[in-house]
Enzyme design. Structure first.
Site, PDB file in Angstrom:
ATOM      1  N   CYS A   2     -29.207 -14.274 -11.730  1.00  0.00           N
ATOM      2  CA  CYS A   2     -28.009 -14.209 -12.199  1.00  0.00           C
ATOM      3  C   CYS A   2     -27.147 -13.457 -11.342  1.00  0.00           C
ATOM      4  O   CYS A   2     -27.494 -12.722 -10.590  1.00  0.00           O
ATOM      5  CB  CYS A   2     -27.912 -13.690 -13.610  1.00  0.00           C
ATOM      6  SG  CYS A   2     -29.080 -14.122 -14.784  1.00  0.00           S
ATOM      7  N   ARG A  27     -26.869 -18.293  -7.235  1.00  0.00           N
ATOM      8  CA  ARG A  27     -27.720 -17.386  -7.723  1.00  0.00           C
ATOM      9  C   ARG A  27     -28.183 -17.796  -9.137  1.00  0.00           C
ATOM     10  O   ARG A  27     -29.360 -17.540  -9.621  1.00  0.00           O
ATOM     11  CB  ARG A  27     -27.500 -16.040  -7.939  1.00  0.00           C
ATOM     12  CG  ARG A  27     -27.278 -15.301  -6.603  1.00  0.00           C
ATOM     13  CD  ARG A  27     -26.509 -14.051  -6.603  1.00  0.00           C
ATOM     14  NE  ARG A  27     -27.443 -13.268  -7.387  1.00  0.00           N
ATOM     15  CZ  ARG A  27     -28.123 -12.263  -6.803  1.00  0.00           C
ATOM     16  NH1 ARG A  27     -28.458 -12.325  -5.334  1.00  0.00           N
ATOM     17  NH2 ARG A  27     -28.879 -11.497  -7.364  1.00  0.00           N
ATOM     18  N   TRP A  75     -28.771 -17.598 -15.171  1.00  0.00           N
ATOM     19  CA  TRP A  75     -29.972 -18.363 -14.848  1.00  0.00           C
ATOM     20  C   TRP A  75     -31.048 -17.693 -15.877  1.00  0.00           C
ATOM     21  O   TRP A  75     -31.509 -16.848 -15.921  1.00  0.00           O
ATOM     22  CB  TRP A  75     -30.593 -18.065 -13.475  1.00  0.00           C
ATOM     23  CG  TRP A  75     -31.814 -18.939 -13.196  1.00  0.00           C
ATOM     24  CD1 TRP A  75     -31.678 -20.119 -12.642  1.00  0.00           C
ATOM     25  CD2 TRP A  75     -33.068 -18.631 -13.198  1.00  0.00           C
ATOM     26  NE1 TRP A  75     -32.841 -20.659 -12.456  1.00  0.00           N
ATOM     27  CE2 TRP A  75     -33.838 -19.662 -12.653  1.00  0.00           C
ATOM     28  CE3 TRP A  75     -33.708 -17.509 -13.528  1.00  0.00           C
ATOM     29  CZ2 TRP A  75     -35.292 -19.604 -12.638  1.00  0.00           C
ATOM     30  CZ3 TRP A  75     -35.251 -17.494 -13.295  1.00  0.00           C
ATOM     31  CH2 TRP A  75     -35.923 -18.318 -12.863  1.00  0.00           C
ATOM     32  N   ASN A 100     -28.387  -8.279 -15.193  1.00  0.00           N
ATOM     33  CA  ASN A 100     -29.452  -9.326 -14.485  1.00  0.00           C
ATOM     34  C   ASN A 100     -30.844  -8.481 -14.768  1.00  0.00           C
ATOM     35  O   ASN A 100     -31.032  -7.360 -14.869  1.00  0.00           O
ATOM     36  CB  ASN A 100     -29.164  -9.246 -13.100  1.00  0.00           C
ATOM     37  CG  ASN A 100     -28.025 -10.077 -12.612  1.00  0.00           C
ATOM     38  OD1 ASN A 100     -27.463 -10.802 -13.522  1.00  0.00           O
ATOM     39  ND2 ASN A 100     -27.727  -9.937 -11.438  1.00  0.00           N
ATOM     40  N   GLY A 101     -31.803  -9.534 -14.805  1.00  0.00           N
ATOM     41  CA  GLY A 101     -33.313  -8.810 -15.014  1.00  0.00           C
ATOM     42  C   GLY A 101     -34.023  -9.107 -16.372  1.00  0.00           C
ATOM     43  O   GLY A 101     -33.330  -9.939 -17.273  1.00  0.00           O
ATOM     44  N   GLU A 483     -44.694 -26.752   3.226  1.00  0.00           N
ATOM     45  CA  GLU A 483     -43.109 -26.371   3.054  1.00  0.00           C
ATOM     46  C   GLU A 483     -42.668 -27.852   2.931  1.00  0.00           C
ATOM     47  O   GLU A 483     -41.517 -27.986   2.162  1.00  0.00           O
ATOM     48  CB  GLU A 483     -42.706 -25.793   4.371  1.00  0.00           C
ATOM     49  CG  GLU A 483     -41.419 -25.672   4.560  1.00  0.00           C
ATOM     50  CD  GLU A 483     -40.649 -24.767   3.377  1.00  0.00           C
ATOM     51  OE1 GLU A 483     -41.248 -24.272   2.829  1.00  0.00           O
ATOM     52  OE2 GLU A 483     -39.531 -24.644   3.414  1.00  0.00           O
ATOM     53  N   LYS A 487     -40.135 -28.615  -0.615  1.00  0.00           N
ATOM     54  CA  LYS A 487     -38.768 -29.228  -0.193  1.00  0.00           C
ATOM     55  C   LYS A 487     -38.424 -30.225  -0.898  1.00  0.00           C
ATOM     56  O   LYS A 487     -37.456 -30.399  -1.818  1.00  0.00           O
ATOM     57  CB  LYS A 487     -38.105 -29.570   1.402  1.00  0.00           C
ATOM     58  CG  LYS A 487     -37.858 -28.303   2.182  1.00  0.00           C
ATOM     59  CD  LYS A 487     -36.824 -27.524   1.960  1.00  0.00           C
ATOM     60  CE  LYS A 487     -37.303 -26.332   1.007  1.00  0.00           C
ATOM     61  NZ  LYS A 487     -37.754 -24.998   1.551  1.00  0.00           N
ATOM     62  N   GLU A 490     -38.344 -29.192  -4.736  1.00  0.00           N
ATOM     63  CA  GLU A 490     -37.379 -28.587  -5.131  1.00  0.00           C
ATOM     64  C   GLU A 490     -36.306 -29.436  -5.279  1.00  0.00           C
ATOM     65  O   GLU A 490     -35.462 -29.201  -6.420  1.00  0.00           O
ATOM     66  CB  GLU A 490     -36.921 -27.665  -4.073  1.00  0.00           C
ATOM     67  CG  GLU A 490     -37.567 -26.150  -4.093  1.00  0.00           C
ATOM     68  CD  GLU A 490     -37.149 -25.110  -3.220  1.00  0.00           C
ATOM     69  OE1 GLU A 490     -37.219 -25.839  -1.927  1.00  0.00           O
ATOM     70  OE2 GLU A 490     -36.675 -24.213  -3.642  1.00  0.00           O
ATOM     71  N   HIS A 506     -62.368 -34.634  -0.231  1.00  0.00           N
ATOM     72  CA  HIS A 506     -63.064 -33.847  -1.508  1.00  0.00           C
ATOM     73  C   HIS A 506     -62.373 -33.769  -2.815  1.00  0.00           C
ATOM     74  O   HIS A 506     -62.462 -33.146  -3.744  1.00  0.00           O
ATOM     75  CB  HIS A 506     -63.150 -32.339  -0.830  1.00  0.00           C
ATOM     76  CG  HIS A 506     -63.962 -32.092   0.299  1.00  0.00           C
ATOM     77  ND1 HIS A 506     -65.235 -32.397   0.383  1.00  0.00           N
ATOM     78  CD2 HIS A 506     -63.205 -32.144   1.728  1.00  0.00           C
ATOM     79  CE1 HIS A 506     -65.713 -32.238   1.610  1.00  0.00           C
ATOM     80  NE2 HIS A 506     -64.547 -32.073   2.196  1.00  0.00           N
ATOM     81  N   LYS A 605     -31.335 -19.010  -6.237  1.00  0.00           N
ATOM     82  CA  LYS A 605     -31.582 -18.403  -4.910  1.00  0.00           C
ATOM     83  C   LYS A 605     -32.183 -17.344  -4.572  1.00  0.00           C
ATOM     84  O   LYS A 605     -33.210 -17.248  -3.686  1.00  0.00           O
ATOM     85  CB  LYS A 605     -30.314 -18.330  -4.109  1.00  0.00           C
ATOM     86  CG  LYS A 605     -30.143 -18.299  -2.685  1.00  0.00           C
ATOM     87  CD  LYS A 605     -30.743 -19.422  -1.848  1.00  0.00           C
ATOM     88  CE  LYS A 605     -30.737 -19.209  -0.442  1.00  0.00           C
ATOM     89  NZ  LYS A 605     -31.554 -20.116   0.061  1.00  0.00           N
TER      90      LYS A 605
HETATM   91  C1  AGP Z   1     -37.025 -21.772  -1.047  1.00  0.00           C
HETATM   92  O1  AGP Z   1     -36.786 -23.287  -0.996  1.00  0.00           O
HETATM   93  C2  AGP Z   1     -37.255 -21.509  -2.194  1.00  0.00           C
HETATM   94  N1  AGP Z   1     -36.153 -21.725  -3.069  1.00  0.00           N
HETATM   95  C3  AGP Z   1     -38.073 -20.319  -2.793  1.00  0.00           C
HETATM   96  O2  AGP Z   1     -39.376 -20.424  -2.739  1.00  0.00           O
HETATM   97  C4  AGP Z   1     -37.972 -19.004  -1.679  1.00  0.00           C
HETATM   98  O3  AGP Z   1     -38.060 -19.122  -0.447  1.00  0.00           O
HETATM   99  C5  AGP Z   1     -38.573 -17.683  -2.580  1.00  0.00           C
HETATM  100  O4  AGP Z   1     -38.198 -17.558  -3.819  1.00  0.00           O
HETATM  101  C6  AGP Z   1     -38.316 -16.402  -1.862  1.00  0.00           C
HETATM  102  O5  AGP Z   1     -37.451 -16.011  -1.591  1.00  0.00           O
HETATM  103  P1  AGP Z   1     -37.121 -14.947  -0.426  1.00  0.00           P
HETATM  104  O6  AGP Z   1     -37.063 -15.591   0.830  1.00  0.00           O
HETATM  105  O7  AGP Z   1     -35.382 -14.693  -0.673  1.00  0.00           O
HETATM  106  O8  AGP Z   1     -38.002 -13.848  -0.775  1.00  0.00           O
END
Ligand code: AGP
Length: 610
Positions: A2, A27, A75, A100-101, A483, A487, A490, A506, A605
């Protein structure tokens, strides 16, 4: 996570709050709200579900005309994204809070408040703080700052919060514990936010609150306490480049960020390598002292940053000859860890605020390593401030929730670091030059790789209707495959998994049929022939293969196999180069499927809660 914004000014502030929220929308974006103290000392509160634009439209219909207020983009953690769960949360007619939190003891506190007759209108943990402050203020009624400090002492968990009270209409009280808060210092006006980028339009001077700080912010004064002690925190000047956040001719921030990679990798390498060697002084004196002692490396990070760590392990062990372990921060922080002698603890984070990574660093400090380093993209972030030294990735601000340029610049930093460590382990000047030559070529090779964009857009049509995909790689390409799968998951919401290609037989091979696209990364390295045999296993089961391959790898297109030739690079830097086509693939598939590319559902984010 948030986002929070607030302002105490002489002018109308609703526009500042909404613009700040817009800048923080990356965020959190389930719902948004604001509370402004009106000239007649009543609370003007608007809360809406959906993006900040919805709040903006609502405010236009019911303008907030006050000069002091707080705002939030959410969020969801506790309670669905509904108007009643949006922030600000209120208590009585006078108290409004944004938070936030997560408050871990909220149920216990809520039960207590319920017994006292407080009525809860939301499912949030935040509402309990509002009622506690309300109750305490009814009892104290003198100094609102001390009221909030008393309440905060009862909270367990992580929070960044801002609260206003119509009985003390000239101030905002903010607190930081596990979730960042900054104060933006203006002239005759002050601001607060969870991230300075929210305030780039009104100030360039910021005070970062430290853990445990509580501050009272009015137009012309700022009081900060940590526990019982009054503390002073120096403002720092930040040049937040507003142009940088504009999309320009790109359709999405993610697309812009993918195409910025040659430049940001160049920026990240600049000043750190010459034509022939690593410029170690650029790491700083403290870094050199620590690196001289290192015999083992422990890397801890989350998500994409963790994948960067997994690639780095191949370099730190393969190039530098040092044992290296990599772990997910949320696991590391709760595990009994045995620390090898002279072990360097490295965190990796784009944001520098990821709660799990920060907690892992704090835990590591209790255990005792020979030094604490972070690879980070945000100067002054918590990880940077709490580490012995940092090597910054000069990726510029990354807005797209799916990390792209942050990842490849993290890899660029680790490539340089592994050469620096290798020199301490006897790397010859001749070999150092070979690695550095490769690095100097990297931005150009990435530019050439980006030229695959049209071909990959074409290819993306094959994935539009798919529900699953497998990614394969071997050696340092395995984390690249991970990775690539992350992507795709996500932003296109296609279920994707990555495997080391040798692991296929396996178990996962059972999933392969004509409906399961299998994507492989195949540079011309020493594992190429092994990979080819693994891919035969897929072809034999009727799987459709998409192979991103070196021009010299000898793959031929046929009915069950589509080859996308990737420019030739060095084995050392192949992981960086092969990341690019996988980013482009996930981007184009997501666009085709019409998802919200920059703000994928359920994600945020910067994860400042556990
Ligand atoms: C990346 O595409 C992601 N949104 C997520 O995995 C991100 O890398 C992860 O939350 C870590 O964030 P940071 O690099 O800001 O610590």
């Amino acid at each position: 996570m948030c986002g929070i914004v607030g302002a105490v000014a002489q002018r109308k502030i609703s526009g500042i709050l909404i613009e700040g929220l817009r800048r923080l929308e990356y965020r959190g974006y389930d719902s948004a709200g604001l509370a402004v103290i009106s000239p007649d000392n009543s609370l003007h509160c608007i809360r809406t579900v959906g993006k900040v634009q919805v709040l903006d439209d609502a405010e236009e219909l019911s303008p907030a005309s006050g000069t002091v207020g707080i705002a939030h983009t959410r969020w969801a953690t506790h309670g669905k994204p509904e108007e009643r769960n949006s922030h600000p949360q209120l208590s009585g007619k006078n108290i409004a809070i944004v938070h936030n939190g997560i408050i871990e003891n909220f149920q216990e506190l809520k039960d207590e408040q319920l017994a006292k007759g407080y009525v809860f209108t939301s499912d949030t943990d935040t509402e309990v703080i509002a009622h506690l402050i309300h109750e305490q203020w009814q009892a104290d009624g003198k100094d609102f700052f001390s009221t909030v400090r008393k309440v905060i002492a009862r909270l367990e968990g992580a929070y960044g919060l801002a609260v206003i009270n119509t009985d003390t209409p000239d101030r905002i009280v903010v607190a930081r514990s596990g979730s960042p808060i900054v104060i933006g210092v203006g002239i005759g006006e002050n601001f607060i936010a969870s991230d300075p980028s929210a305030l780039g339009q009104v100030t360039d001077r910021f005070i970062y609150l430290e853990e445990g700080d509580v501050a009272e912010v009015s137009r012309d004064s700022i009081r900060i306490y940590n526990g019982k002690e009054k503390v002073s925190r120096k403002p720092v000047r930040l040049h937040l480049d507003n142009d940088e956040v504009l999309k320009g001719n790109y359709r999405h921030y993610m697309q812009k960020e993918i195409f910025e990679q040659p430049e940001v990798i160049r920026n990240t390498l600049s000043g750190r390598i010459s034509k022939s060697h690593v410029l170690e002084k650029s790491f700083g004196i403290k870094a050199q002292e620590i690196l001289d002692k290192v015999k083992h490396v422990q890397i801890v990070a989350c998500g994409t940053s963790n994948h960067a760590g997994l690639v780095a392990r191949y370099w730190i062990e393969g190039v530098a000859g040092l044992p290296c372990t990599v772990e997910i921060a949320s696991e590391y922080r709760y595990r009994k860890v045995l620390v090898p002698e002279n072990c360097l603890f490295i965190t990796i984070s784009q944001s520098g605020e990821t709660a799990d990574t920060l907690a892992a660093l704090r835990y590591a400090k209790e255990l005792g390593y020979c030094g604490y380093m972070t690879v980070c993209n945000v100067a002054n972030s918590s990880l940077v401030r709490e580490s012995d030294f940092s090597i910054m990735t000069f990726a510029g601000r990354e807005i797209g929730v799916a990390s792209t340029k942050a990842f490849t610049t993290q890899l660029a930093v680790f490539a340089v670091l592994s050469i620096a460590l290798a020199k301490r382990n006897g790397l010859s000047a001749e070999d150092e030059k070979k690695y550095v030559d490769d690095l100097n070529q990297l931005p150009l090779i990435i530019e050439q790789t980006l030229a695959l964009d049209d071909a990959i857009r074409e290819l993306s049509h094959d994935f539009g209707e798919k529900h699953h995909a497998l990614f394969l790689g071997r050696g340092a390409q395995y984390p690249v495959a991970k990775e690539g799968a992350l992507k795709l998951k996500e932003i296109s919401y296609i279920h994707a998994e990555a495997y080391p290609a040798g692991e296929l037989k396996h178990g996962p091979l059972a999933l392969v049929d004509a409906d399961m696209p299998v994507i492989a990364v195949a540079p011309n390295d020493e594992l190429l022939e092994k990979l080819k045999s693994n891919l035969q296993e897929v072809s034999a089961r009727g799987g459709q293969l998409y192979v991103f391959a070196d021009t010299q790898a000898g793959f031929q297109n046929n009915a069950g196999l589509k080859v996308i030739n990737v420019p030739h690079s060095s084995e050392f830097l192949d992981p960086v180069v092969y990341t690019i086509p996988l980013q482009l693939l996930s981007y184009h598939v997501a666009v085709l499927r019409g998802t919200d590319v920059d703000r994928p559902r359920n994600l945020a984010k910067s994860l400042t809660v556990e």
